[in-house]
Design a protein around this motif. Structure first.
Motif, PDB file in Angstrom:
ATOM      1  N   LEU A  28     -17.778  45.825  79.227  1.00 35.33           N
ATOM      2  CA  LEU A  28     -17.673  44.409  78.862  1.00 35.33           C
ATOM      3  C   LEU A  28     -17.626  43.440  80.032  1.00 35.33           C
ATOM      4  CD1 LEU A  28     -14.992  44.580  76.021  1.00 35.33           C
ATOM      5  CD2 LEU A  28     -17.454  44.253  75.737  1.00 35.33           C
ATOM      6  N   THR A  69     -18.319  35.406  74.146  1.00 35.58           N
ATOM      7  CA  THR A  69     -18.810  34.917  75.433  1.00 35.58           C
ATOM      8  C   THR A  69     -20.202  34.316  75.291  1.00 35.58           C
ATOM      9  OG1 THR A  69     -19.595  37.146  76.009  1.00 35.58           O
ATOM     10  CG2 THR A  69     -17.429  36.500  76.803  1.00 35.58           C
ATOM     11  N   ARG A  97     -18.319  40.242  72.900  1.00 35.36           N
ATOM     12  CA  ARG A  97     -19.618  39.806  73.431  1.00 35.36           C
ATOM     13  C   ARG A  97     -20.115  38.552  72.723  1.00 35.36           C
ATOM     14  NH1 ARG A  97     -20.891  45.375  72.845  1.00 35.36           N
ATOM     15  NH2 ARG A  97     -20.761  46.522  74.808  1.00 35.36           N
ATOM     16  N   SER A  98     -19.913  38.486  71.421  1.00 33.15           N
ATOM     17  CA  SER A  98     -20.373  37.318  70.675  1.00 33.15           C
ATOM     18  C   SER A  98     -19.598  36.071  71.072  1.00 33.15           C
ATOM     19  CB  SER A  98     -20.250  37.556  69.161  1.00 33.15           C
ATOM     20  OG  SER A  98     -18.897  37.538  68.732  1.00 33.15           O
ATOM     21  N   ASP A 146     -17.782  41.130  83.258  1.00 33.14           N
ATOM     22  CA  ASP A 146     -18.676  40.609  84.290  1.00 33.14           C
ATOM     23  C   ASP A 146     -18.071  40.835  85.671  1.00 33.14           C
ATOM     24  OD1 ASP A 146     -20.782  39.192  82.611  1.00 33.14           O
ATOM     25  OD2 ASP A 146     -18.950  38.296  81.834  1.00 33.14           O
ATOM     26  N   TRP A 179     -15.600  45.283  70.729  1.00 31.10           N
ATOM     27  CA  TRP A 179     -16.462  44.965  71.859  1.00 31.10           C
ATOM     28  C   TRP A 179     -17.591  44.015  71.440  1.00 31.10           C
ATOM     29  CZ3 TRP A 179     -17.392  50.404  74.500  1.00 31.10           C
ATOM     30  CH2 TRP A 179     -16.177  50.862  75.024  1.00 31.10           C
ATOM     31  N   GLU A 180     -18.176  44.290  70.285  1.00 33.61           N
ATOM     32  CA  GLU A 180     -19.260  43.422  69.801  1.00 33.61           C
ATOM     33  C   GLU A 180     -18.752  42.007  69.554  1.00 33.61           C
ATOM     34  OE1 GLU A 180     -20.781  45.365  66.358  1.00 33.61           O
ATOM     35  OE2 GLU A 180     -21.482  47.135  67.464  1.00 33.61           O
TER      36      GLU A 180
END
Length: 319
Positions: free
Chosen positions: A206, A187, A184-185, A208, A180-181
């Motif tokens: 996660l 995007t 995120r990095s 949007d 998940w991290e």
């Protein structure tokens, strides 16, 4: 298909796909914003993987249109492939190669020169915390390490759109959090992520925007909060200091569920800002003091079941 604005990374209109006499996609419509995480949810057999395979040019389709990264998936398939990366449900890692050799192989397939290859491989090993394991055979990697290596291999070509088809299936909770991290990095760097998953917490954490697919069609789409608030059962729970306050509020909200023992009142509502303002306004007008207020909305498990008629794994477990 009309021209697509640059803020849109993926758009599909009326996609249809059948295998024999079985319709897998039956008029699929999707739109995914650039630099966002889009989650496609659905029960087994809903058509999630088929949608990914079509949008990534791996298979054809029977009707409709689709564009990815501004390119038509049929007439500009090569341009689409150059702009995307795909990580499937099953790892593409070669067990007979080391982690570094897997990345070097991908760099060679992307025709990177020696200097580019060295820099790219080193950067990806570092980014995914695989430097210490770079010289070890991939067959010795844990499930989490393999998934990280698989995604690192996808990133060798520096794609702007990445399809992740159930990327955390089989991972332990810690490895899932690490993935998940990483997502995120990506995007944060402007990469668009198209995610299919059956882990609703993953989509909630996660995405949007989320689309729920059932029987080849999108049956609902929106943010996680929008989907939750669209279901009945949401309420605002009011807790009072004494029975007098509770009784007074029960008169103001006759449709609320009352719990005399807990001194609480559950007022039906979606918990939105306007609804909360109206609720608080009615309490103020009646001069009723509230000791505590909390908003309760259905979760994505409830949304999934309500829209598809299929329980999630978590709901099955509690039956």
């Amino acid at each position: 298909m009309a021209s697509v604005p640059s803020s849109t990374a993926i758009v599909a209109t009326g996609l249809r796909k059948s295998f024999g006499d079985k319709a897998v996609l039956d008029g699929l419509d999707l739109e995914v914003g650039t630099g966002t995480v889009f989650a496609l949810l659905g029960p087994n057999g809903a058509g999630k993987t088929t949608a990914v395979r079509i949008l990534s040019t791996l298979i054809g389709f029977d009707g409709g249109q689709a564009r990815v990264a501004g390119h038509d998936v049929v007439t500009e398939a090569d341009a689409v492939r150059a702009a995307i990366g795909v990580t499937g449900q099953f790892s593409a890692v070669d067990n007979l190669l080391t982690g570094e050799e897997n990345l070097v192989l991908m760099a060679d397939l992307h025709h990177l020169d020696r200097a580019q290859r060295r820099r790219r491989v080193a950067a990806l090993l570092d980014r995914f915390d695989l430097t210490d394991a770079a010289g070890k055979l991939a067959s010795t990697y844990s499930g989490g390490m393999r998934r990280k290596l698989d995604l690192a291999m996808t990133l060798v070509g520096d794609p702007r759109v990445i399809f992740l088809d159930e990327p955390t299936t089989g991972l332990d909770p810690r490895s899932r959090r690490i993935m998940w991290e990483i997502i995120r990095s990506l995007t944060a760097d402007g990469v668009t992520i198209f995610l299919t998953t059956q882990y609703l917490a993953e989509a909630d954490e996660l995405a949007d925007r989320i689309a729920v697919l059932d029987r080849g069609r999108v049956v609902a789409a929106g943010t996680a909060q929008e989907l939750k608030r669209g279901l009945p059962g949401g309420h605002v729970r009011l807790r009072f200091a004494d029975a007098t306050g509770l009784a007074a509020a029960a008169v103001v909200f006759p449709d609320a569920s009352r719990d005399d023992e807990a001194l609480t009142l559950a007022v039906p509502g979606d918990g939105g800002v306007h609804a909360l303002k109206a609720l608080l306004g009615r309490l103020e007008q009646a001069a009723i003091e509230v000791e505590d207020l909390s908003v309760h909305t259905p979760d994505l498990d409830d949304v999934f079941f309500a829209l598809t008629g299929h329980p999630t794994a978590r709901q099955e477990a509690v039956r």
